[in-house]
Design an enzyme around this catalytic site. Structure first.
Site, short mmCIF file in Angstrom:
data_model
loop_
_atom_site.label_atom_id
_atom_site.label_comp_id
_atom_site.label_asym_id
_atom_site.label_seq_id
_atom_site.Cartn_x
_atom_site.Cartn_y
_atom_site.Cartn_z
CG ASP A 191 -3.99 -8.42 8.57
OD1 ASP A 191 -3.73 -8.88 9.83
OD2 ASP A 191 -3.24 -7.79 7.83
N GLY B 156 0.87 -1.19 0.10
CA GLY B 156 0.09 -0.15 0.09
C GLY B 156 0.90 1.39 -0.07
CG HIS C 265 -1.91 -3.81 8.98
ND1 HIS C 265 -2.38 -2.62 8.76
CD2 HIS C 265 -1.53 -4.43 7.91
CE1 HIS C 265 -1.96 -2.46 7.34
NE2 HIS C 265 -1.46 -3.43 7.00
O1 LIG Z 1 0.66 -2.50 2.48
C1 LIG Z 1 1.12 -3.67 3.11
O2 LIG Z 1 2.60 -3.93 2.86
C2 LIG Z 1 0.27 -4.29 3.94
O3 LIG Z 1 -0.16 -3.71 4.91
C3 LIG Z 1 0.83 -5.60 4.08
O4 LIG Z 1 -0.11 -6.44 4.94
#
Ligand SMILES: O=C(O)[C@H](O)CO
Length: 321
Positions: free
Chosen positions: A262, A77, A286
């Site tokens: 999550d 993300g 998370h």
């Molecule tokens: O963006 C990311 O790396 C995610 O949150 C992994 O779960």
């Protein structure tokens, strides 16, 4: 000529990234997690190794200075990064999603199965002594995965890894939505459909799309109202894609069967949050990409993006700004 400067914004990044970057740059690691340490350490950086969840905004970019060329996000993300500021300054951004797709997909499957088979509720029955001695064939019935319709929102690295795994469960059909139809969808035997079709026809919905202005709160009251009562909702993307109050309502009123999450809002979640009391919600804090191997792979991927950016080459996984 002096070496370019790379600023690492988290002291706990796997050493491999440091080793790779040191071959081409002077690497400076933040003294602490706090903004003050970051604003001090970042001055004069040509590149940033930026882990998830720390805001990268105008203030931070101003502190870095105009020489900054590339940001390597050590995450899938990038909603914590101000894309328009990067664009305006001509700074490249790369993320690390292929390095964590499999691991996050594993967690998505875990959450889907746990929610479908009522893990939270079952555990509660054991703890509270309400596990009846008498066998009741209708007790704690869950949802099957075999022959079900799997709906995936966002067929990127994570969405594709979810589809691959789900195929092994003899599912009936895999459908997906995203910005556009993908060749990988065809290769996986997944069908590109409208969001409405996905919501209404899926038995399991997996949210694996990036958070942006188009996806924020896309899973809202009307979304949950269209889902089947027997469907399971899974989110491994970002909590903000979901109107959480609407989700809580849908779970409380059994408008949907269960959820596996999550990610949520806020993070960390307040221990008093109602979500934690719901018997039909399975929650993890998370950690979908949190394995040793994957953290190392993410660090390597990010370092490679940065090295390419410093050399003026195309990044491994550039984010369109
Ligand atoms: O963006 C990311 O790396 C995610 O949150 C992994 O779960």
């Amino acid at each position: 000529m002096s070496l370019p400067r790379v600023f690492v914004a988290n002291p706990q990044i796997p050493k491999i990234a440091h080793d790779m970057l040191q071959n081409v740059a002077t690497v400076v690691t933040t003294a602490g997690f706090d903004k003050k340490s970051i604003l001090e350490g970042i001055k004069g950086a040509d590149a940033l190794l930026w882990p998830g969840r720390i805001k990268l905004d105008k203030e931070v970019l101003d502190a870095a200075g105009p020489q900054l060329k590339v940001v390597g996000a050590m995450s899938a993300g990038y909603n914590h990064i101000d894309l328009s500021e990067l664009k305006a300054r001509g700074i490249k951004l790369g993320n690390a999603s292929p390095a964590l797709g499999n691991t996050v997909a594993d967690m998505a499957i875990l959450l889907a199965l746990a929610a479908a088979r009522r893990f939270t509720e079952g555990r509660k029955h054991m703890e509270e002594g309400t596990w009846s001695k008498q066998f009741n064939p209708r007790w704690m019935m869950g949802q099957d995965v075999a022959d079900s319709t799997i709906g995936i929102i966002g067929l990127g690295s994570i969405g594709q890894a979810i589809a691959k795994r789900m195929k092994a469960f003899d599912v009936g059909r895999i459908i997906y939505v995203g910005r556009s139809e993908k060749k990988e969808g065809k290769e996986l035997g997944a069908e590109y459909v409208t969001l409405d079709t996905l919501i209404k026809e899926s038995d399991f919905i997996f949210v694996a799309a990036p958070l942006d202005d188009n996806t924020r709160h896309m899973c809202n009251a009307s979304f949950f109202a269209k889902m089947k009562k027997t469907s399971v909702f899974v989110n491994v993307s970002r909590g903000e894609l979901v109107d959480q109050d609407a989700l809580i309502k849908a779970l409380k009123t059994n408008q949907i069967f269960a959820a596996g999450l999550d990610v949520m809002t806020p993070e960390p979640i307040n221990p008093d949050n109602e979500l934690l009391r719901l018997p039909n919600a399975v929650l993890t804090p998370h950690i979908a990409s949190s394995t040793e191997k994957t953290r190392i792979a993410m660090a390597k991927w990010t370092a490679e993006n940065i090295i390419r950016g410093l050399k003026g080459e195309e990044l491994l996984t550039p984010v369109q700004l």
